[in-house]
Design a protein around this motif. Sequence first.
Motif, mmCIF file in Angstrom:
data_model
loop_
_atom_site.group_PDB
_atom_site.id
_atom_site.type_symbol
_atom_site.label_atom_id
_atom_site.label_comp_id
_atom_site.label_asym_id
_atom_site.label_seq_id
_atom_site.Cartn_x
_atom_site.Cartn_y
_atom_site.Cartn_z
ATOM 1 N N CYS A 122 -5.520 -2.933 -8.976
ATOM 2 C CA CYS A 122 -4.373 -3.047 -8.083
ATOM 3 C C CYS A 122 -3.116 -3.417 -8.850
ATOM 4 O O CYS A 122 -3.146 -4.251 -9.749
ATOM 5 N N ASP A 123 -2.017 -2.780 -8.497
ATOM 6 C CA ASP A 123 -0.740 -3.057 -9.148
ATOM 7 C C ASP A 123 0.077 -4.093 -8.399
ATOM 8 O O ASP A 123 1.222 -4.353 -8.757
ATOM 9 N N GLY A 124 -0.483 -4.657 -7.366
ATOM 10 C CA GLY A 124 0.225 -5.716 -6.651
ATOM 11 C C GLY A 124 1.069 -5.183 -5.528
ATOM 12 O O GLY A 124 1.306 -3.990 -5.411
ATOM 13 N N PRO A 125 1.510 -6.087 -4.651
ATOM 14 C CA PRO A 125 2.225 -5.692 -3.429
ATOM 15 C C PRO A 125 3.481 -4.885 -3.709
ATOM 16 O O PRO A 125 3.802 -3.968 -2.960
ATOM 17 N N LEU B 36 5.030 -4.484 -9.066
ATOM 18 C CA LEU B 36 5.622 -5.194 -10.204
ATOM 19 C C LEU B 36 4.823 -6.445 -10.537
ATOM 20 O O LEU B 36 4.705 -6.831 -11.686
ATOM 21 N N ASP B 37 4.307 -7.048 -9.508
ATOM 22 C CA ASP B 37 3.566 -8.288 -9.706
ATOM 23 C C ASP B 37 2.096 -7.975 -9.922
ATOM 24 O O ASP B 37 1.610 -6.928 -9.536
ATOM 25 N N PRO C 165 -2.692 -10.642 -6.570
ATOM 26 C CA PRO C 165 -3.195 -12.015 -6.453
ATOM 27 C C PRO C 165 -4.722 -12.083 -6.501
ATOM 28 O O PRO C 165 -5.281 -13.101 -6.852
ATOM 29 N N ASP C 166 -5.341 -11.005 -6.146
ATOM 30 C CA ASP C 166 -6.806 -10.983 -6.144
ATOM 31 C C ASP C 166 -7.377 -10.331 -7.391
ATOM 32 O O ASP C 166 -8.586 -10.270 -7.556
ATOM 33 N N SER C 167 -6.492 -9.806 -8.243
ATOM 34 C CA SER C 167 -6.960 -9.041 -9.406
ATOM 35 C C SER C 167 -7.966 -7.983 -8.970
ATOM 36 O O SER C 167 -9.011 -7.808 -9.585
ATOM 37 N N ALA C 168 -7.640 -7.312 -7.918
ATOM 38 C CA ALA C 168 -8.584 -6.372 -7.332
ATOM 39 C C ALA C 168 -8.689 -5.103 -8.156
ATOM 40 O O ALA C 168 -7.715 -4.654 -8.747
ATOM 41 N N ALA C 169 -9.880 -4.578 -8.192
ATOM 42 C CA ALA C 169 -10.116 -3.291 -8.828
ATOM 43 C C ALA C 169 -11.080 -2.505 -7.947
ATOM 44 O O ALA C 169 -11.947 -3.083 -7.301
ATOM 45 N N ILE C 170 -10.898 -1.223 -7.947
ATOM 46 C CA ILE C 170 -11.760 -0.385 -7.122
ATOM 47 C C ILE C 170 -13.173 -0.410 -7.669
ATOM 48 O O ILE C 170 -13.376 -0.248 -8.869
ATOM 49 N N SER C 171 -14.112 -0.626 -6.790
ATOM 50 C CA SER C 171 -15.506 -0.525 -7.200
ATOM 51 C C SER C 171 -15.925 0.928 -7.091
ATOM 52 O O SER C 171 -16.195 1.432 -6.007
ATOM 53 N N LEU D 281 1.124 3.939 -8.428
ATOM 54 C CA LEU D 281 0.729 2.556 -8.221
ATOM 55 C C LEU D 281 -0.482 2.534 -7.300
ATOM 56 O O LEU D 281 -0.474 3.157 -6.242
ATOM 57 N N ASP D 282 -1.466 1.798 -7.713
ATOM 58 C CA ASP D 282 -2.649 1.643 -6.878
ATOM 59 C C ASP D 282 -2.562 0.306 -6.165
ATOM 60 O O ASP D 282 -2.295 -0.724 -6.778
ATOM 61 N N VAL D 283 -2.765 0.360 -4.863
ATOM 62 C CA VAL D 283 -2.581 -0.843 -4.056
ATOM 63 C C VAL D 283 -3.852 -1.118 -3.263
ATOM 64 O O VAL D 283 -4.339 -0.257 -2.534
ATOM 65 N N CYS D 284 -4.353 -2.317 -3.408
ATOM 66 C CA CYS D 284 -5.570 -2.676 -2.701
ATOM 67 C C CYS D 284 -5.253 -2.971 -1.228
ATOM 68 O O CYS D 284 -4.094 -3.174 -0.867
#
Length: 71
Positions: free
Chosen positions: A12-15, A18-19, A22-28, A58-61
């Motif tokens: 995830c590239d964040g909301p 740029l940031d 917060p969850d350091s999410a990555a696609i499973s 940008l990938d967004v969770c």
Amino acid sequence: MSAHSLGVEVACDGPAGLDDCPDSAAISAQFTSRTTQQVRADGRRDGWTVRRAPGRLLDVCPRCRTKEPTR
Ligand SMILES: [Zn+2]
């Protein structure tokens, strides 16, 4: 000894794109998904979205997506 290929990881590239997320999410990704496109397809199933930005995507969770104020 592991011959397991990690393939690609889409994080995830964040909301705001740029940031850091917060969850350091990555696609499973599924075991069969080896390309970025395939992994993104897996992510869409889980609610991930892809946004266009100049020169990149940008990938967004799902969590960051709901934080987006615009739209
Ligand atoms: Zn996120």
